[in-house]
Scaffold this motif. Structure first.
Motif, PDB file in Angstrom:
ATOM      1  N   PRO A 145      10.486  75.410  17.658  1.00 45.94           N
ATOM      2  CA  PRO A 145       9.157  75.340  17.043  1.00 45.94           C
ATOM      3  C   PRO A 145       8.530  76.708  16.793  1.00 45.94           C
ATOM      4  N   ALA A 146       7.475  76.689  15.976  1.00 47.79           N
ATOM      5  CA  ALA A 146       6.752  77.912  15.643  1.00 47.79           C
ATOM      6  C   ALA A 146       5.788  78.299  16.753  1.00 47.79           C
ATOM      7  N   GLN A 147       5.538  79.590  16.879  1.00 52.34           N
ATOM      8  CA  GLN A 147       4.699  80.079  17.966  1.00 52.34           C
ATOM      9  C   GLN A 147       3.227  79.755  17.780  1.00 52.34           C
ATOM     10  N   HIS A 207      11.895  79.872  13.685  1.00 51.97           N
ATOM     11  CA  HIS A 207      10.851  79.006  14.222  1.00 51.97           C
ATOM     12  C   HIS A 207      10.386  78.056  13.113  1.00 51.97           C
ATOM     13  N   TYR A 208      10.542  76.766  13.328  1.00 49.96           N
ATOM     14  CA  TYR A 208      10.221  75.793  12.289  1.00 49.96           C
ATOM     15  C   TYR A 208       8.791  75.261  12.418  1.00 49.96           C
ATOM     16  N   GLU A 209       8.330  74.578  11.359  1.00 49.08           N
ATOM     17  CA  GLU A 209       6.973  74.033  11.336  1.00 49.08           C
ATOM     18  C   GLU A 209       7.013  72.514  11.231  1.00 49.08           C
ATOM     19  N   LEU A 222      -0.735  74.342   9.859  1.00 50.35           N
ATOM     20  CA  LEU A 222       0.166  75.006   8.918  1.00 50.35           C
ATOM     21  C   LEU A 222      -0.405  76.368   8.533  1.00 50.35           C
ATOM     22  N   SER A 223       0.476  77.345   8.378  1.00 51.23           N
ATOM     23  CA  SER A 223       0.017  78.702   8.092  1.00 51.23           C
ATOM     24  C   SER A 223       1.044  79.419   7.233  1.00 51.23           C
ATOM     25  N   ARG A 224       0.829  80.692   7.010  1.00 52.43           N
ATOM     26  CA  ARG A 224       1.763  81.484   6.214  1.00 52.43           C
ATOM     27  C   ARG A 224       3.075  81.657   6.974  1.00 52.43           C
ATOM     28  N   ARG A 225       4.182  81.484   6.286  1.00 54.99           N
ATOM     29  CA  ARG A 225       5.512  81.691   6.865  1.00 54.99           C
ATOM     30  C   ARG A 225       6.201  82.855   6.173  1.00 54.99           C
ATOM     31  N   ALA A 272      10.180  76.057   5.414  1.00 53.30           N
ATOM     32  CA  ALA A 272       9.704  77.389   5.772  1.00 53.30           C
ATOM     33  C   ALA A 272       9.809  77.605   7.276  1.00 53.30           C
ATOM     34  N   PHE A 273      10.071  78.835   7.645  1.00 55.89           N
ATOM     35  CA  PHE A 273      10.274  79.222   9.038  1.00 55.89           C
ATOM     36  C   PHE A 273       9.622  80.577   9.276  1.00 55.89           C
ATOM     37  N   ASP A 274       9.492  80.936  10.534  1.00 52.70           N
ATOM     38  CA  ASP A 274       9.151  82.300  10.921  1.00 52.70           C
ATOM     39  C   ASP A 274      10.355  82.917  11.593  1.00 52.70           C
ATOM     40  N   CYS A 275      10.622  84.165  11.276  1.00 52.90           N
ATOM     41  CA  CYS A 275      11.650  84.940  11.966  1.00 52.90           C
ATOM     42  C   CYS A 275      10.987  86.210  12.467  1.00 52.90           C
ATOM     43  N   ASN A 276      10.910  86.354  13.768  1.00 49.00           N
ATOM     44  CA  ASN A 276      10.202  87.489  14.351  1.00 49.00           C
ATOM     45  C   ASN A 276      11.056  88.746  14.453  1.00 49.00           C
TER      46      ASN A 276
END
Length: 219
Positions: A109-111, A136-138, A146-149, A203-207
């Motif tokens: 999951p997303a942070q 990190h998925y949404e 929901l936010s910017r990815r 969409a995902f986040d990659c830190n």
């Protein structure tokens, strides 16, 4: 917009708090990886779930990952109470890393997820999976988080619609929910597609990611 290929990914760990989290958020990714990478190995990890819901999760994994070699670690910690079971949750994530040490890709999951169970997993995953690409998925929900990815996977029309079809077929226990419908799933995919010049996308986040000039790593 730069692109990186996931062709060549041979192993993945999929981490979710609840049955259906992984498929709602990343069902298109699962279908795409299975199609592009014959022989894909996937370790499925869920922290909560009744026997009925765990059975749904097993069937869903087989449907979304046809031909993949699947292993499961399905747990029954209390739903919506994972922060109160921090040690047990941390151990689940560590066990996943130890069971599947060669995984190239991890999804979780997303942070900034508003659900406490999801958020805890998002915080723990990067502390355990230090040598893998972590996406990190949404998950759309009532909380409106929901936010910017920053990372996108374009989906073909066929895969986007197949994802929704399989969600309905795989999780009959969820069909009574007021948000469980085609418009929610395809609507979010259409918005994320617009953001990356595609019809549909996830969409995902990659830190953190390492760039290479060779083909190693599969990402």
């Amino acid at each position: 917009m730069l692109g990186f290929s996931l062709t060549g990914v041979r192993s993945m760990i999929a981490v979710g708090a609840h049955p259906d989290d992984i498929e709602i958020a990343a069902g298109g990714l699962l279908l795409s990886l299975a199609e592009a990478n014959p022989g894909l190995r996937v370790h499925y990890v869920l922290c909560t779930g009744s026997p009925e819901r765990q059975a749904e999760a097993r069937a869903a994994a087989a449907a979304f990952l046809p031909g993949a070699e699947l292993t499961f670690a399905l747990h029954d910690l209390p739903d919506s109470r994972l922060p109160a079971h921090w040690n047990a949750t941390k151990n689940i994530v560590h066990e996943a890393a130890a069971t599947f040490p060669g995984a190239q890709l991890v999804i979780c999951p997303a942070q900034n997820d508003a659900h406490q169970d999801h958020r805890l997993l998002a915080e723990l995953a990067p502390t355990v999976f230090r040598d893998q690409l972590v996406l990190h998925y949404e998950i759309p929900k009532w909380d409106g988080d929901l936010s910017r990815r920053n990372t996108y996977l374009p989906l073909t029309d066929e895969i986007a619609r197949r994802k929704v079809e399989l969600l309905h077929a795989s999780f009959p226990s969820q069909k009574g929910r007021d948000w469980w419908d085609d418009e929610v799933f395809l609507g979010l995919a259409r918005l994320r597609g617009m953001e990356c010049r595609s019809r549909y996308a996830e969409a995902f986040d990659c830190n953190k990611a390492s760039l290479t000039l060779g083909s190693e790593g599969g990402s």
